[in-house]
Design a protein around this motif. Structure first.
Motif, short mmCIF file in Angstrom:
data_model
loop_
_atom_site.label_atom_id
_atom_site.label_comp_id
_atom_site.label_asym_id
_atom_site.label_seq_id
_atom_site.Cartn_x
_atom_site.Cartn_y
_atom_site.Cartn_z
N VAL A 34 78.34 -18.74 44.10
CA VAL A 34 77.16 -17.99 44.57
C VAL A 34 77.60 -16.95 45.59
O VAL A 34 77.96 -17.28 46.72
N LYS A 36 75.89 -14.24 46.75
CA LYS A 36 74.83 -13.48 47.45
C LYS A 36 75.26 -13.18 48.89
O LYS A 36 75.85 -14.04 49.54
N ASN A 57 71.13 -13.81 44.01
CA ASN A 57 69.72 -14.12 44.27
C ASN A 57 68.82 -12.90 44.35
O ASN A 57 67.61 -13.05 44.31
N ILE A 79 69.86 -16.43 40.08
CA ILE A 79 69.40 -17.75 40.55
C ILE A 79 68.28 -17.65 41.57
O ILE A 79 67.86 -18.66 42.12
N MET A 161 66.74 -26.39 36.41
CA MET A 161 67.38 -26.12 37.70
C MET A 161 66.46 -26.60 38.82
O MET A 161 65.24 -26.55 38.67
N ILE A 163 66.27 -26.95 43.42
CA ILE A 163 66.82 -26.84 44.77
C ILE A 163 66.04 -27.83 45.64
O ILE A 163 64.86 -27.61 45.88
N MET A 201 74.68 -27.98 45.57
CA MET A 201 75.17 -26.80 46.28
C MET A 201 76.31 -27.26 47.20
O MET A 201 76.83 -28.36 47.04
N SER A 202 76.71 -26.41 48.15
CA SER A 202 77.87 -26.75 48.99
C SER A 202 77.73 -28.13 49.63
O SER A 202 78.70 -28.89 49.70
N ARG A 217 76.03 -24.95 41.99
CA ARG A 217 75.96 -23.56 42.46
C ARG A 217 76.42 -23.54 43.91
O ARG A 217 75.71 -23.98 44.81
N VAL A 218 77.64 -23.03 44.12
CA VAL A 218 78.27 -23.18 45.44
C VAL A 218 78.52 -21.83 46.08
O VAL A 218 79.20 -20.98 45.50
N GLY A 219 77.96 -21.64 47.28
CA GLY A 219 78.14 -20.39 48.01
C GLY A 219 79.02 -20.55 49.23
O GLY A 219 80.19 -20.19 49.24
N SER A 220 78.43 -21.10 50.30
CA SER A 220 79.11 -21.09 51.60
C SER A 220 80.45 -21.85 51.60
O SER A 220 81.37 -21.46 52.31
N ARG A 226 76.82 -17.52 55.58
CA ARG A 226 76.14 -16.24 55.39
C ARG A 226 75.49 -15.80 56.70
O ARG A 226 75.04 -16.63 57.48
C1 LIG Z 1 72.24 -19.73 48.20
C2 LIG Z 1 72.02 -20.60 47.00
C3 LIG Z 1 72.99 -21.52 46.60
C4 LIG Z 1 74.29 -21.78 47.34
O1 LIG Z 1 74.03 -22.46 48.53
P1 LIG Z 1 75.25 -22.95 49.46
O2 LIG Z 1 74.61 -23.99 50.30
O3 LIG Z 1 75.72 -21.76 50.20
O4 LIG Z 1 76.30 -23.51 48.57
C5 LIG Z 1 72.73 -22.24 45.43
N1 LIG Z 1 71.60 -22.07 44.72
C6 LIG Z 1 70.65 -21.19 45.09
C7 LIG Z 1 69.42 -21.05 44.26
C8 LIG Z 1 70.82 -20.44 46.25
O5 LIG Z 1 69.86 -19.59 46.61
#
Ligand SMILES: *Cc1c(COP(=O)(O)O)cnc(C)c1O
Length: 231
Positions: A34, A36, A57, A79, A161, A163, A201-202, A217-220, A226
């Motif tokens: 991820v 974004k 996003n 996403i 999906m 969250i 996620m993370s 779905r991994v971002g940070s 961020r």
């Molecule tokens: C930002 C986001 C993520 C990633 O989140 P992290 O906690 O940074 O891994 C995953 N899915 C969605 C829908 C997001 O908006």
């Protein structure tokens, strides 16, 4: 020093460990990076380390980065919350949308999908635990929305999906993932072709994999934290 390559390696190990502990085959969970709020350069670093699938996003960011990096032929996943006046760019640039939560969005994505591209892969976003959030379809409405998506020529229904609510504790997250798995299994009784449960996620990918996630779905954990203000 931590680099994107070393973080990517660490996340791959976390996924492999979680697969093993859940007695699931190695490679049964895919990693969506991820990106974004991060620049195209961060994405290039992840690509150099072998990552091909990236999640965005915000439509404006998707438009910019997918143009800048067009030569790399990456796999883009949308996403985030999607407004109906911004579906076209997503239909034209993405391989996947994880956040379809209403019929109107599905209709537009299908109509706007270029005919020379394969159908857009779609997950229905379910509002499973976060009543405060406006995103996601209510669990009771999932069967009807899924049935409509399955009939649209420009789309290919792949799964669900979710969250979890950000303030949920670990037990609550686990319970939510379990509910998602049950919902996914009941939907699969009607649509046996479904193969994607996008959750984790993370901070909670291990719990999600234990409950059957096929895509985290991994971002940070890959790109760092961020900034709070988002574009
Ligand atoms: C930002 C986001 C993520 C990633 O989140 P992290 O906690 O940074 O891994 C995953 N899915 C969605 C829908 C997001 O908006």
């Amino acid at each position: 020093m931590e680099t994107i390559a070393s973080r990517l390696q660490a996340v791959r190990l976390r996924i492999a460990d979680a697969e093993r502990r859940a007695h699931r085959p190695a490679g049964s969970v895919t990693l969506l990076a991820v990106s974004k709020t991060f620049e195209a350069e961060a994405i290039r670093a992840a690509v150099d380390a072998g990552q091909r699938a990236f999640g965005e996003n915000y439509v404006q960011e998707l438009a910019g980065k997918s143009a800048t990096l067009a030569a790399l032929a990456l796999e883009w996943h949308f996403i985030g919350p999607l407004q109906s006046n911004k579906t076209r760019i997503v239909a034209e640039r993405c391989a996947w949308v994880h956040s379809v939560d209403r019929d109107r969005i599905a209709q537009r994505l299908s109509e706007q999908r270029p005919v020379d591209m394969p159908p857009l892969n779609v997950c229905v976003q379910v509002n499973i635990s976060d009543e405060a959030s406006k995103s996601g379809c209510a669990p009771a409405q999932v069967p009807e929305l899924a049935a409509r998506i399955a009939r649209l020529p420009g789309l290919r229904l792949r799964g669900l999906m979710a969250i979890p609510a950000p303030d949920a504790n670990e037990a609550e997250q686990r319970r939510v993932f379990e509910q998602m798995r049950a919902l996914f299994e009941s939907l699969r009784a009607v649509h046996p072709e479904l193969d994607t449960l996008s959750m984790g996620m993370s901070g909670d990918l291990e719990a999600a994999i234990a409950e059957g996630s096929t895509c985290v779905r991994v971002g940070s954990a890959l790109f760092g934290s961020r900034k709070l203000s988002q574009p």
